[in-house]
Structure formats: structure tokens, C-alpha cells
Design a protein around this motif. Structure first.
Motif, short mmCIF file in Angstrom:
data_model
loop_
_atom_site.label_atom_id
_atom_site.label_comp_id
_atom_site.label_asym_id
_atom_site.label_seq_id
_atom_site.Cartn_x
_atom_site.Cartn_y
_atom_site.Cartn_z
N ARG A 167 4.08 37.28 -3.36
CA ARG A 167 3.65 38.66 -3.14
C ARG A 167 3.47 38.93 -1.64
NH1 ARG A 167 -1.26 41.54 -2.79
NH2 ARG A 167 -1.12 43.67 -3.62
N THR A 168 2.89 37.97 -0.92
CA THR A 168 2.73 38.11 0.52
C THR A 168 4.08 38.23 1.21
OG1 THR A 168 0.66 36.86 0.55
CG2 THR A 168 1.89 36.97 2.62
N ILE A 169 5.04 37.41 0.79
CA ILE A 169 6.38 37.48 1.36
C ILE A 169 7.00 38.85 1.13
CG2 ILE A 169 8.74 36.56 1.16
CD1 ILE A 169 7.45 33.82 0.56
N LEU A 170 6.87 39.36 -0.08
CA LEU A 170 7.45 40.67 -0.39
C LEU A 170 6.78 41.79 0.40
CD1 LEU A 170 7.93 40.50 -4.28
CD2 LEU A 170 9.67 40.25 -2.49
N LEU A 171 5.44 41.73 0.53
CA LEU A 171 4.73 42.76 1.29
C LEU A 171 5.11 42.73 2.76
CD1 LEU A 171 1.17 42.53 -0.33
CD2 LEU A 171 2.82 44.40 -0.57
N ASN A 172 5.21 41.53 3.33
CA ASN A 172 5.62 41.42 4.73
C ASN A 172 7.05 41.91 4.92
OD1 ASN A 172 3.18 40.41 5.57
ND2 ASN A 172 3.82 38.27 5.54
N LYS B 207 7.65 42.76 8.64
CA LYS B 207 6.88 41.78 9.41
C LYS B 207 7.49 40.41 9.19
CE LYS B 207 2.17 40.16 10.26
NZ LYS B 207 0.75 40.27 9.87
N LYS B 208 8.10 39.89 10.23
CA LYS B 208 8.82 38.63 10.12
C LYS B 208 7.85 37.45 10.07
CE LYS B 208 12.73 40.83 10.41
NZ LYS B 208 13.68 40.90 9.27
N MET B 209 8.29 36.38 9.41
CA MET B 209 7.42 35.22 9.16
C MET B 209 8.03 33.95 9.73
SD MET B 209 6.67 36.38 5.23
CE MET B 209 8.17 37.38 5.21
N LEU B 210 7.15 33.04 10.14
CA LEU B 210 7.58 31.75 10.69
C LEU B 210 6.97 30.63 9.87
CD1 LEU B 210 8.91 30.01 12.94
CD2 LEU B 210 6.75 30.20 14.19
N HIS C 267 14.53 33.90 -6.60
CA HIS C 267 13.69 34.90 -5.93
C HIS C 267 13.90 34.91 -4.41
CE1 HIS C 267 10.57 34.95 -9.45
NE2 HIS C 267 11.78 35.35 -9.80
N ILE C 268 14.47 33.84 -3.89
CA ILE C 268 14.69 33.71 -2.45
C ILE C 268 16.02 32.98 -2.23
CG2 ILE C 268 13.91 32.51 -0.34
CD1 ILE C 268 11.07 32.99 -1.13
N ILE C 269 16.70 33.35 -1.16
CA ILE C 269 17.89 32.61 -0.71
C ILE C 269 17.57 31.96 0.64
CG2 ILE C 269 20.27 32.81 0.13
CD1 ILE C 269 20.03 33.05 -2.91
N TYR C 270 17.99 30.71 0.78
CA TYR C 270 17.74 29.95 2.00
C TYR C 270 19.08 29.54 2.60
CZ TYR C 270 15.16 26.45 4.87
OH TYR C 270 14.59 25.73 5.89
N LEU C 271 19.39 30.04 3.79
CA LEU C 271 20.58 29.62 4.53
C LEU C 271 20.16 28.51 5.50
CD1 LEU C 271 22.32 33.01 5.46
CD2 LEU C 271 22.70 31.56 3.45
N GLU C 272 20.71 27.32 5.32
CA GLU C 272 20.27 26.14 6.05
C GLU C 272 21.43 25.48 6.79
OE1 GLU C 272 18.46 24.08 7.75
OE2 GLU C 272 17.13 23.32 6.16
N ALA C 273 21.30 25.38 8.11
CA ALA C 273 22.33 24.70 8.90
C ALA C 273 22.12 23.19 8.90
CB ALA C 273 22.33 25.22 10.34
N GLY C 274 20.99 22.74 8.36
CA GLY C 274 20.71 21.30 8.26
C GLY C 274 19.85 20.81 9.40
N ALA D 121 16.88 37.84 8.82
CA ALA D 121 16.06 36.78 8.22
C ALA D 121 14.63 37.28 8.06
CB ALA D 121 16.10 35.53 9.10
N ASP D 122 14.06 37.04 6.90
CA ASP D 122 12.66 37.40 6.68
C ASP D 122 11.73 36.27 7.11
OD1 ASP D 122 13.01 40.00 5.23
OD2 ASP D 122 14.13 38.70 3.88
N ILE D 123 12.18 35.03 6.92
CA ILE D 123 11.41 33.85 7.32
C ILE D 123 12.33 32.92 8.10
CG2 ILE D 123 10.05 31.87 6.55
CD1 ILE D 123 9.52 33.36 3.94
N VAL D 124 11.88 32.45 9.23
CA VAL D 124 12.61 31.43 10.00
C VAL D 124 11.83 30.13 9.87
CG1 VAL D 124 13.15 30.64 12.33
CG2 VAL D 124 13.84 32.93 11.60
#
Length: 255
Positions: A6-11, A16-19, A169-176, A219-222
């Protein structure tokens, strides 16, 4: 029970970007652990992700320590079923949807499913997509899967959409971990504009400029891990850059 998501969706709604700081239990020990905790006490990121591709170290005890010493929410980011522990604030229940190894698509998830369900902890289903990062990553080696070439934008998007349509619910793009090149802003933008769920980006991010570029691209979260293993004292700097970026963006929108 859905507090973290819920916090992720509200941000995300508020732009509001997240780290997130990624902690590998196998590596974060001794002086590095002490330095990391000291930095996290100066400035707390939105989340601490705990997990690694391969670990024999107690994930449970490390999470307990971070809960005692920091104010960030702790999210379990396990590399396999053996790393599951119910004392985190939430679990990224992920499937390596870019690969074709059934053990990481569904096998590890089956092994842990009953324990996860019985724990009662918050579970966030996540589609994990490995992108080529100019270096063979731990994920690639351990999972025995190939990353998607970063120029194959159509394949990356189709994979992300498949994850969304399957109920992730989330997609994660990962360069490794240890990637020489982060996921490109062009690829981030292409994916973010065509999915309707939050997007996490990680791997190869070593400067505040890399982080801001990922944010601006969608990106919403880095997530940053390897770099902070070398320079844990820089964690507060990145958080300050993130906050400054958000404030400047908010002021421009109000003008």
C-alpha cells in the motif's frame, strides 16, 4: 496486512520515488555490517532488501539486527526457498520470469509456499526480469538462465506484461549484481509506459545520476547493493539526492 505494498502504491501515485538498499547476508558481516548500520542511522532508505543468490549466513538474525538498529522497513528478497524467514516486514515472492529454468520459475516457490502462507507475513508477488549488464551476474550463474539482451526491448516488455497478466504486483528489471552497465533509461521508460504496476530497477547503479536517470525514466523504486558494499558511507548521500529530486519535482509542478 498489505502495509508495504500500500505504501508503494501511495508513493507511486504521488510520484514519490523510493530507494532500497540491498543487503547480502553472505557479504554484510564484520566491519562492513557495522559501517552499513552506522550509515543507515544517519539517513534511512525507504526499504532494506535482504537476500542474495547464495548464502549460508543466517538471514533471520541479520533481519533482527536491522530491525533493532534502523527505522527502514525490511523486505525479504530471497535467492531460494532456504532463505525464507518470517520476521521481515514483507516478502518479495518472486519468479524469474525472464528465464526458462522451472526451478526458479515455480520450483523454489513451491518449496516455500506452505511456510510462507502459515507465516501470515505480507507477500508481494513479483516478476523478476534479468537484463544483460555487460558482466556475468551471480543470478545468471546460480539460476542457469540467460539474461535478455538489453536491446531486445520488445522481449523485455512482453515478459513484463506476461508477469502483470499472470497477477504479479511488481516488475523488477535487474541488470545483475556487479553489472558494468545499469538498465538503460530508454528500456525503463519503454516498460514503465506500458505496464500498470510498480517498477523496480536495480543492478549497476553507482552514482546519484544513475539513480535519478532511472527515476526520471519511470522506475518507482531503485535498488542499490554492490556499490554500497564498497562504499556504505555513501548511503546518506544517495538518500539526500533522492529527496532533493522529489522536492524539486514537486516545486515545479506547483509553479
Amino acid at each position: 496486512m498489505r502495509e508495504i505494498f500500500r505504501t508503494i502504491l501511495l508513493n507511486r501515485e504521488a510520484e514519490k520515488k523510493m530507494l532500497a538498499v540491498l543487503i547480502d547476508p553472505e557479504k554484510c558481516q564484520g566491519p562492513l555490517l557495522a559501517a552499513t548500520i552506522a550509515a543507515l542511522k544517519v539517513e534511512a532508505p525507504d526499504f532494506i532488501f535482504v537476500g542474495g543468490s547464495l548464502t549460508s549466513t543466517s538471514t533471520k538474525s541479520l533481519i533482527e539486527l536491522f530491525k533493532e538498529e534502523t527505522e527502514s522497513k525490511i523486505i525479504l528478497f530471497p535467492g531460494n526457498a532456504s532463505q525464507f524467514t518470517p520476521n521481515a516486514d514483507a516478502l518479495l515472492f518472486m519468479s524469474l520470469i525472464s528465464g526458462r529454468n522451472p526451478d526458479y520459475l515455480i520450483g523454489q516457490q513451491v518449496q516455500s509456499a506452505i511456510s510462507v502462507k502459515n507465516s501470515g507475513m505480507e507477500v508481494i508477488p513479483m516478476g523478476y526480469i534479468l537484463i544483460e549488464g555487460d558482466a556475468k551476474s551471480s543470478v545468471e550463474y546460480i539460476s542457469n538462465t540467460q539474461p535478455i539482451p538489453r536491446e531486445k526491448k520488445g522481449i523485455v516488455l512482453s515478459t513484463a506484461l506476461a508477469g502483470e497478466l499472470l497477477g504479479m504486483h511488481i516488475i523488477y528489471l535487474e541488470a545483475g549484481s556487479g553489472a558494468k552497465s545499469p538498465v538503460s533509461p530508454e528500456l525503463i521508460q519503454y516498460v514503465s509506459e506500458n505496464i500498470s504496476i510498480p517498477l523496480i530497477v536495480g543492478g549497476g547503479i553507482t552514482t546519484p545520476a544513475d539513480m535519478i536517470s532511472s527515476f526520471e525514466a519511470g522506475a518507482d523504486i531503485v535498488v542499490i547493493g554492490n556499490f554500497f558494499e564498497k562504499y556504505p558511507y555513501k548511503i546518506p548521500d544517495f538518500i539526500e539526492y533522492r529527496d532533493k529530486y522529489y522536492e524539486e519535482k514537486r516545486k515545479k509542478e506547483e509553479e
